[in-house]
Design an enzyme around this catalytic site. Sequence first.
Site, mmCIF file in Angstrom:
data_model
loop_
_atom_site.group_PDB
_atom_site.id
_atom_site.type_symbol
_atom_site.label_atom_id
_atom_site.label_comp_id
_atom_site.label_asym_id
_atom_site.label_seq_id
_atom_site.Cartn_x
_atom_site.Cartn_y
_atom_site.Cartn_z
ATOM 1 N N CYS A 11 1.009 -1.093 -0.008
ATOM 2 C CA CYS A 11 -0.055 -0.020 0.137
ATOM 3 C C CYS A 11 0.640 1.158 -0.097
ATOM 4 O O CYS A 11 1.951 1.147 -0.144
ATOM 5 C CB CYS A 11 -0.949 -0.139 1.163
ATOM 6 N N ARG A 17 -3.555 -0.607 5.068
ATOM 7 C CA ARG A 17 -4.108 -1.719 4.388
ATOM 8 C C ARG A 17 -3.424 -2.728 4.208
ATOM 9 O O ARG A 17 -3.389 -4.021 4.359
ATOM 10 C CB ARG A 17 -4.501 -1.286 2.970
ATOM 11 N N ASP A 128 -8.256 3.805 0.998
ATOM 12 C CA ASP A 128 -7.331 4.288 1.678
ATOM 13 C C ASP A 128 -8.107 4.512 3.220
ATOM 14 O O ASP A 128 -8.947 5.485 2.702
ATOM 15 C CB ASP A 128 -6.330 5.366 1.263
HETATM 16 P P1 4NP Z 1 -1.999 2.882 4.017
HETATM 17 O O1 4NP Z 1 -2.379 4.059 4.507
HETATM 18 O O2 4NP Z 1 -1.407 3.345 2.665
HETATM 19 O O3 4NP Z 1 -2.912 1.873 3.705
HETATM 20 O O4 4NP Z 1 -0.921 2.276 4.949
HETATM 21 C C1 4NP Z 1 -1.902 5.527 4.544
HETATM 22 C C2 4NP Z 1 -0.736 5.635 5.413
HETATM 23 C C3 4NP Z 1 -0.258 7.110 5.662
HETATM 24 C C4 4NP Z 1 -0.759 7.766 4.816
HETATM 25 C C5 4NP Z 1 -1.495 7.602 3.721
HETATM 26 C C6 4NP Z 1 -2.334 6.317 3.577
HETATM 27 N N1 4NP Z 1 -0.169 9.128 4.751
HETATM 28 O O5 4NP Z 1 -0.595 9.978 3.873
HETATM 29 O O6 4NP Z 1 0.886 9.459 5.779
#
Ligand code: 4NP
Length: 161
Positions: A11, A17, A128
């Site tokens: 992700c 995720r 997300d």
């Molecule tokens: P992930 O979620 O990609 O599912 O781990 C996110 C984690 C951090 C961020 C965005 C989505 N961020 O903008 O820091």
Amino acid sequence: MKSPYKILFVCLGNICRSPAAEIVCRAAMKAAGLGERVCVDSCGTASYHVGSKPDSRMLAALKRAGYEYGEHRARQLRGTDGRECDLIIPQDSENERDVLTALSGAEEKVAPMKRWFPEGERANEVPDPYYGGTEDFDEVVRLLERSMPQLVAEVARRLSE
Ligand code: 4NP
């Protein structure tokens, strides 16, 4: 004994995720008797959260769904992942585009999570949840759980070939 089949979930941050996909998949593989034959890992395309534990909201959602989470710390996708993994699974279309750019030559190993969504699923990617609420985190876990039977079946088929 053959080396394990390596699955890598990807992700953006590797704190929401893909760590959830990793734990849900590991449990499903174990339940299907494939725990010893499949190695499951996760990473992020971005470096912002390298070294961090999964997001506490995702850990809470996993706990509500009955999973215990271990010692995972976020890491970024590496150039060597294309060579070392058998199946690389981006969670959304942006992750997929970034993985394909970073791992040129490994295209055949890359397949988006939506490939294993059940028939009739309304979502087109794993959304997300980072800027969302409790329900968004719970829905990520449920969507991953709905997808695992199809993924387990495909990996079992590949292992038997
Ligand atoms: P992930 O979620 O990609 O599912 O781990 C996110 C984690 C951090 C961020 C965005 C989505 N961020 O903008 O820091």
